[in-house]
Scaffold this motif. Structure first.
Motif, PDB file in Angstrom:
ATOM      1  N   UNK A  26       4.587 -15.614  19.145  1.00 19.06           N
ATOM      2  CA  UNK A  26       3.221 -15.298  19.547  1.00 19.06           C
ATOM      3  C   UNK A  26       2.333 -15.025  18.351  1.00 19.06           C
ATOM      4  N   UNK A  27       1.142 -14.528  18.636  1.00 11.94           N
ATOM      5  CA  UNK A  27       0.242 -14.031  17.599  1.00 11.94           C
ATOM      6  C   UNK A  27       0.697 -12.605  17.317  1.00 11.94           C
ATOM      7  N   UNK A  28       0.963 -12.307  16.043  1.00 12.93           N
ATOM      8  CA  UNK A  28       1.568 -11.018  15.691  1.00 12.93           C
ATOM      9  C   UNK A  28       0.815 -10.328  14.560  1.00 12.93           C
ATOM     10  N   UNK A  29       0.829  -9.001  14.630  1.00 13.29           N
ATOM     11  CA  UNK A  29       0.482  -8.155  13.494  1.00 13.29           C
ATOM     12  C   UNK A  29       1.763  -7.405  13.175  1.00 13.29           C
ATOM     13  N   UNK A  30       2.352  -7.697  12.013  1.00 17.12           N
ATOM     14  CA  UNK A  30       3.606  -7.072  11.598  1.00 17.12           C
ATOM     15  C   UNK A  30       3.343  -6.049  10.494  1.00 17.12           C
ATOM     16  N   UNK A  31       4.067  -4.940  10.551  1.00 13.12           N
ATOM     17  CA  UNK A  31       4.074  -3.960   9.467  1.00 13.12           C
ATOM     18  C   UNK A  31       5.492  -3.947   8.899  1.00 13.12           C
ATOM     19  N   UNK A  32       5.591  -4.054   7.586  1.00 13.47           N
ATOM     20  CA  UNK A  32       6.892  -3.999   6.919  1.00 13.47           C
ATOM     21  C   UNK A  32       6.891  -2.799   5.974  1.00 13.47           C
ATOM     22  N   UNK A  33       7.812  -1.873   6.195  1.00 16.43           N
ATOM     23  CA  UNK A  33       7.926  -0.678   5.366  1.00 16.43           C
ATOM     24  C   UNK A  33       8.889  -0.939   4.229  1.00 16.43           C
ATOM     25  N   UNK A  34       8.552  -0.388   3.044  1.00 17.92           N
ATOM     26  CA  UNK A  34       9.334  -0.642   1.828  1.00 17.92           C
ATOM     27  C   UNK A  34       9.755   0.670   1.178  1.00 17.92           C
ATOM     28  N   UNK A  35      10.931   0.667   0.538  1.00 16.70           N
ATOM     29  CA  UNK A  35      11.385   1.849  -0.199  1.00 16.70           C
ATOM     30  C   UNK A  35      10.875   1.780  -1.640  1.00 16.70           C
ATOM     31  N   UNK A  36      11.331   2.709  -2.480  1.00 14.93           N
ATOM     32  CA  UNK A  36      10.861   2.776  -3.871  1.00 14.93           C
ATOM     33  C   UNK A  36      11.206   1.527  -4.671  1.00 14.93           C
ATOM     34  N   UNK A  37      12.275   0.818  -4.299  1.00 18.32           N
ATOM     35  CA  UNK A  37      12.679  -0.409  -4.996  1.00 18.32           C
ATOM     36  C   UNK A  37      11.977  -1.648  -4.433  1.00 18.32           C
ATOM     37  N   UNK A  38      11.133  -1.469  -3.415  1.00 20.68           N
ATOM     38  CA  UNK A  38      10.451  -2.607  -2.808  1.00 20.68           C
ATOM     39  C   UNK A  38      11.281  -3.323  -1.762  1.00 20.68           C
ATOM     40  N   UNK A  39      12.402  -2.723  -1.371  1.00 22.08           N
ATOM     41  CA  UNK A  39      13.271  -3.311  -0.346  1.00 22.08           C
ATOM     42  C   UNK A  39      12.837  -2.827   1.037  1.00 22.08           C
ATOM     43  N   UNK A  40      13.085  -3.629   2.061  1.00 22.56           N
ATOM     44  CA  UNK A  40      12.704  -3.273   3.430  1.00 22.56           C
ATOM     45  C   UNK A  40      13.436  -2.024   3.912  1.00 22.56           C
ATOM     46  N   UNK A  41      12.675  -1.175   4.591  1.00 26.22           N
ATOM     47  CA  UNK A  41      13.242  -0.017   5.287  1.00 26.22           C
ATOM     48  C   UNK A  41      13.248  -0.406   6.759  1.00 26.22           C
ATOM     49  N   UNK A  42      14.406  -0.768   7.267  1.00 28.69           N
ATOM     50  CA  UNK A  42      14.479  -1.258   8.640  1.00 28.69           C
ATOM     51  C   UNK A  42      13.899  -2.656   8.746  1.00 28.69           C
ATOM     52  N   UNK A  43      13.612  -3.084   9.969  1.00 30.77           N
ATOM     53  CA  UNK A  43      13.056  -4.416  10.217  1.00 30.77           C
ATOM     54  C   UNK A  43      11.530  -4.347  10.261  1.00 30.77           C
ATOM     55  N   UNK A  55      10.333   5.550   3.412  1.00 26.37           N
ATOM     56  CA  UNK A  55       9.223   4.640   3.121  1.00 26.37           C
ATOM     57  C   UNK A  55       8.400   5.153   1.947  1.00 26.37           C
ATOM     58  N   UNK A  56       8.121   4.264   1.009  1.00 27.02           N
ATOM     59  CA  UNK A  56       7.241   4.563  -0.118  1.00 27.02           C
ATOM     60  C   UNK A  56       5.937   3.775  -0.029  1.00 27.02           C
ATOM     61  N   UNK A  87       0.858  -1.184   0.000  1.00 29.36           N
ATOM     62  CA  UNK A  87       0.000   0.000   0.000  1.00 29.36           C
ATOM     63  C   UNK A  87       0.899   1.241   0.000  1.00 29.36           C
ATOM     64  N   UNK A  88       0.676   2.167  -0.944  1.00 28.35           N
ATOM     65  CA  UNK A  88       1.485   3.390  -0.969  1.00 28.35           C
ATOM     66  C   UNK A  88       1.339   4.178   0.339  1.00 28.35           C
ATOM     67  N   UNK A  89       2.434   4.809   0.767  1.00 31.71           N
ATOM     68  CA  UNK A  89       2.451   5.629   1.978  1.00 31.71           C
ATOM     69  C   UNK A  89       2.924   7.026   1.606  1.00 31.71           C
ATOM     70  N   UNK A  90       1.987   7.952   1.354  1.00 26.86           N
ATOM     71  CA  UNK A  90       2.391   9.318   0.986  1.00 26.86           C
ATOM     72  C   UNK A  90       3.299   9.956   2.033  1.00 26.86           C
ATOM     73  N   UNK A  91       4.143  10.874   1.596  1.00 28.17           N
ATOM     74  CA  UNK A  91       5.138  11.519   2.463  1.00 28.17           C
ATOM     75  C   UNK A  91       4.528  12.221   3.664  1.00 28.17           C
ATOM     76  N   UNK A  92       3.275  12.718   3.546  1.00 23.33           N
ATOM     77  CA  UNK A  92       2.675  13.452   4.663  1.00 23.33           C
ATOM     78  C   UNK A  92       2.230  12.541   5.816  1.00 23.33           C
ATOM     79  N   UNK A  93       2.208  11.228   5.590  1.00 23.96           N
ATOM     80  CA  UNK A  93       1.883  10.310   6.677  1.00 23.96           C
ATOM     81  C   UNK A  93       3.113  10.151   7.565  1.00 23.96           C
ATOM     82  N   UNK A  94       2.930  10.268   8.880  1.00 25.05           N
ATOM     83  CA  UNK A  94       4.051  10.097   9.805  1.00 25.05           C
ATOM     84  C   UNK A  94       3.944   8.797  10.602  1.00 25.05           C
ATOM     85  N   UNK A  95       2.738   8.249  10.663  1.00 26.27           N
ATOM     86  CA  UNK A  95       2.518   7.015  11.433  1.00 26.27           C
ATOM     87  C   UNK A  95       1.289   6.301  10.902  1.00 26.27           C
TER      88      UNK A  95
END
Length: 190
Positions: free
Chosen positions: A119-136, A163-164, A90-98
């Motif tokens: 455990x039972x988890x809800x994970x969020x994975x942030x991606x850059x413009x190339x689709x690579x992970x930004x952090x863990x 993040x893109x 899902x795209x994340x526009x620059x004005x989103x901070x959280x």
């Protein structure tokens, strides 16, 4: 009194508040899991890693009081990953901070994994413009016990610089039992 000016200001205010409401609501198309059969609309099965004898039939859309996702991981298996994942980032526009992430969960027959982070988890994975992970991957929500009744969980997750887009997974990581998942929501914070 200037009626035309008052009318213009009123129309502009209504238009602005309507746009604000549209942006500030849940951005997941089908986080309520009411659409689809066999597999929830907009989500894919991330499977059971580590035990090929466990098949995706341990994952189902269930209809009781409403339709929701149920994932079952039998105890005494090589349990590693049993998740549903958003199909497309899902795209994340620059004005989103959280992102304000929330979900309803029920957990039964919970068996903890061998590591403290399982455990039972809800994970969020942030991606850059190339689709690579930004952090863990960020564990937005973690549950490590039985939850007999539908329970709301919520957490705000900061969006890292660069993040893109982002993706999400929900389910078991290194643990066993049965989890019901409903009303998954992501609301952007500006």
């Amino acid at each position: 009194m200037n009626i035309p000016r008052l009318l213009c200001v009123s129309v502009a205010a209504v238009g602005f508040s309507t746009r604000l409401l549209a942006v500030e609501g849940n951005i997941l198309e089908e986080g309520n899991f009411e659409m689809g059969s066999g597999q929830p609309e907009g989500f894919v099965w991330a499977g059971f890693a580590g035990d090929p004898s466990i098949t995706p039939n341990k994952f189902a859309l269930v209809t009781e009081d409403s339709q929701f996702v149920r994932i079952t991981v039998p105890p005494a298996t090589e349990k590693e990953v049993a998740l549903v994942k958003i199909k497309e980032p899902i795209p994340a526009p620059k004005e989103w901070v959280a992102l304000n992430v929330s979900v309803k969960l029920r957990v039964r027959d919970y068996v903890p994994g061998s590591e403290g982070w399982h455990g039972v988890k809800v994970f969020v994975q942030f991606l850059d413009a190339a689709g690579e992970s930004v952090g863990a991957e960020v564990p937005a929500i973690t549950v490590k016990e039985n939850v007999d009744e539908w329970t709301d969980f919520e957490k705000e997750v900061q969006i890292p610089s660069g993040t893109e887009s982002f993706t999400m997974t929900v389910g078991f990581l290194g643990a066993a039992g049965e989890v019901d998942i409903d009303d998954l929501s992501v609301v952007p914070v500006k």
